[in-house]
Design a protein around this motif. Structure first.
Motif, mmCIF file in Angstrom:
data_model
loop_
_atom_site.group_PDB
_atom_site.id
_atom_site.type_symbol
_atom_site.label_atom_id
_atom_site.label_comp_id
_atom_site.label_asym_id
_atom_site.label_seq_id
_atom_site.Cartn_x
_atom_site.Cartn_y
_atom_site.Cartn_z
ATOM 1 N N UNK A 53 -31.386 -35.364 67.393
ATOM 2 C CA UNK A 53 -31.557 -34.594 68.358
ATOM 3 C C UNK A 53 -32.726 -34.431 69.304
ATOM 4 N N UNK A 54 -32.624 -34.121 70.622
ATOM 5 C CA UNK A 54 -33.861 -34.041 71.546
ATOM 6 C C UNK A 54 -34.327 -32.630 71.257
ATOM 7 N N UNK A 55 -33.791 -31.775 70.373
ATOM 8 C CA UNK A 55 -34.372 -30.453 70.039
ATOM 9 C C UNK A 55 -35.072 -30.449 68.699
ATOM 10 N N UNK A 56 -34.951 -31.735 67.963
ATOM 11 C CA UNK A 56 -35.792 -31.770 66.789
ATOM 12 C C UNK A 56 -34.818 -31.236 65.543
ATOM 13 N N UNK A 57 -35.080 -31.349 64.305
ATOM 14 C CA UNK A 57 -34.428 -31.027 63.207
ATOM 15 C C UNK A 57 -33.201 -31.607 62.878
ATOM 16 N N UNK A 58 -32.591 -32.579 63.696
ATOM 17 C CA UNK A 58 -31.570 -33.355 63.213
ATOM 18 C C UNK A 58 -31.888 -34.862 63.330
ATOM 19 N N UNK A 59 -31.312 -35.581 62.793
ATOM 20 C CA UNK A 59 -31.360 -37.029 62.856
ATOM 21 C C UNK A 59 -31.223 -37.830 61.420
ATOM 22 N N UNK A 60 -31.285 -39.174 61.259
ATOM 23 C CA UNK A 60 -31.277 -40.074 60.009
ATOM 24 C C UNK A 60 -31.839 -41.229 60.414
ATOM 25 N N UNK A 61 -32.516 -41.839 59.327
ATOM 26 C CA UNK A 61 -33.118 -43.139 59.491
ATOM 27 C C UNK A 61 -32.031 -44.105 59.924
ATOM 28 N N UNK A 62 -30.788 -44.071 59.127
ATOM 29 C CA UNK A 62 -29.776 -44.921 59.517
ATOM 30 C C UNK A 62 -29.390 -44.853 60.863
#
Length: 322
Positions: free
Chosen positions: A264-273
């Motif tokens: 997410x461009x807003x931060x707080x969401x994402x995963x290394x995969x």
């Protein structure tokens, strides 16, 4: 099972399907199916980790809610430090360590300025991008420097940075996987990773829980700087020279790869995969379109279009999930 679900978020699963679709399309439609030729795959393996390793750090920073556009200047700056130290007789290993430390210092400065001034990191790192690039251009006079004499082929350092594990398996891929696994474990299984997600999701709430959000952000910036220093040396050894144009456009491609990977461009969401898949998709689009003889200048348009479509897709899915 819960751990697997934690890594394989809905966003990254979308990216995985797109990755598979791109491989199938390019495999079928490139002339003589050259895309899946082992030599072409090996060539991709040599080139993509330069950007891919930096993308891993940038993705972690974006989960934390910040950007780093200065990577395109930090990388050549570290490469120049590496080359200058070789020229004055420093061993390749010591030069490498110093270059990585320089990257960490520049990353720390980005983080320190951002958290202390409360300026948007987009502005902070855009400023340091141009500042360090300007310093580099003046210092190096934009003259390329050959380092092949100081890091000859088939020496242990050259093989460790740009050799092949097998005739078609470049060591750069191994480095990419090592960094991905380490950062993935930190992000998803270590307490620091929880702090990164909490800081990016809601900074005030994270502070209320006792998390030192400023320190978390600075550490993420230092990680990006260290990865830039590593990639600077790896790229310089592969090319056998320093060039002031190393890393041009990496700042945008790294962010695009993270967005494509579901961060997410807003931060707080994402995963290394997802970040890993995004780091693979951008060079695959690059390579596949070139092999399909699409004009080079049009490739940027395709990457830009893919980035926008991924943002729209992820936004649509988020709304449907609520």
């Amino acid at each position: 099972m819960n751990s697997l679900r934690k890594i394989l978020t809905f966003r990254s699963s979308n990216t995985l399907w797109v990755f598979i679709a791109l491989v199938v399309v390019f495999s079928l439609f490139t002339p003589n199916r050259i895309f899946i030729n082992v030599r072409n795959i090996s060539a991709i393996g040599k080139l993509f980790p330069d950007l891919g390793i930096i993308t891993l750090g940038v993705g972690m920073l974006m989960v934390c809610g910040e950007f780093d556009l200065s990577v395109a200047a930090v990388l050549p700056f570290c490469s120049y430090v590496f080359a200058r130290l070789l020229f004055i007789g420093t061993s390749p290993l010591i030069s490498f360590i110093v270059a990585v430390l320089v990257g960490m210092v520049l990353g720390y400065l980005n983080g320190f300025i951002t958290v202390k001034t409360r300026m948007p990191s987009f502005i902070t790192t855009l400023g340091t991008l141009w500042f360090w690039r300007g310093i580099l251009y003046v210092w190096s006079k934009m003259m390329p420097m050959s380092i092949r004499t100081y890091v000859p082929n088939n020496t242990p350092f050259q093989l460790a940075m740009a050799g092949n594990l097998t005739p078609y398996f470049p060591v750069q891929v191994l480095w990419f996987l090592i960094f991905a696994v380490i950062l993935g474990i930190i992000l998803h299984y270590h307490r620091f990773g929880n702090w990164v997600f909490a800081t990016g999701d809601n900074r005030d709430a994270a502070r209320a829980m006792g998390i030192k959000t400023d320190l978390v952000k600075i550490i993420c910036y230092v990680i990006v700087g260290a990865l830039c220093g590593f990639c600077a040396c790896m790229q310089a050894v592969r090319l056998g020279s320093f060039a002031a144009t190393q890393g041009v456009n990496f700042e945008f491609k790294a962010v695009a790869a993270c967005v494509v990977g579901g961060t997410s461009l807003r931060g707080g969401i994402g995963s290394m995969l997802g970040i890993v898949l995004g780091a693979l998709i951008i060079p695959i689009i690059d390579n596949g379109l070139i092999l399909m003889r699409v004009p080079v200048f049009a490739i940027s348009a395709f990457i830009g279009l893919a980035t926008v479509l991924f943002v729209l897709l992820n936004t649509y899915i988020e709304r449907k999930m609520r």
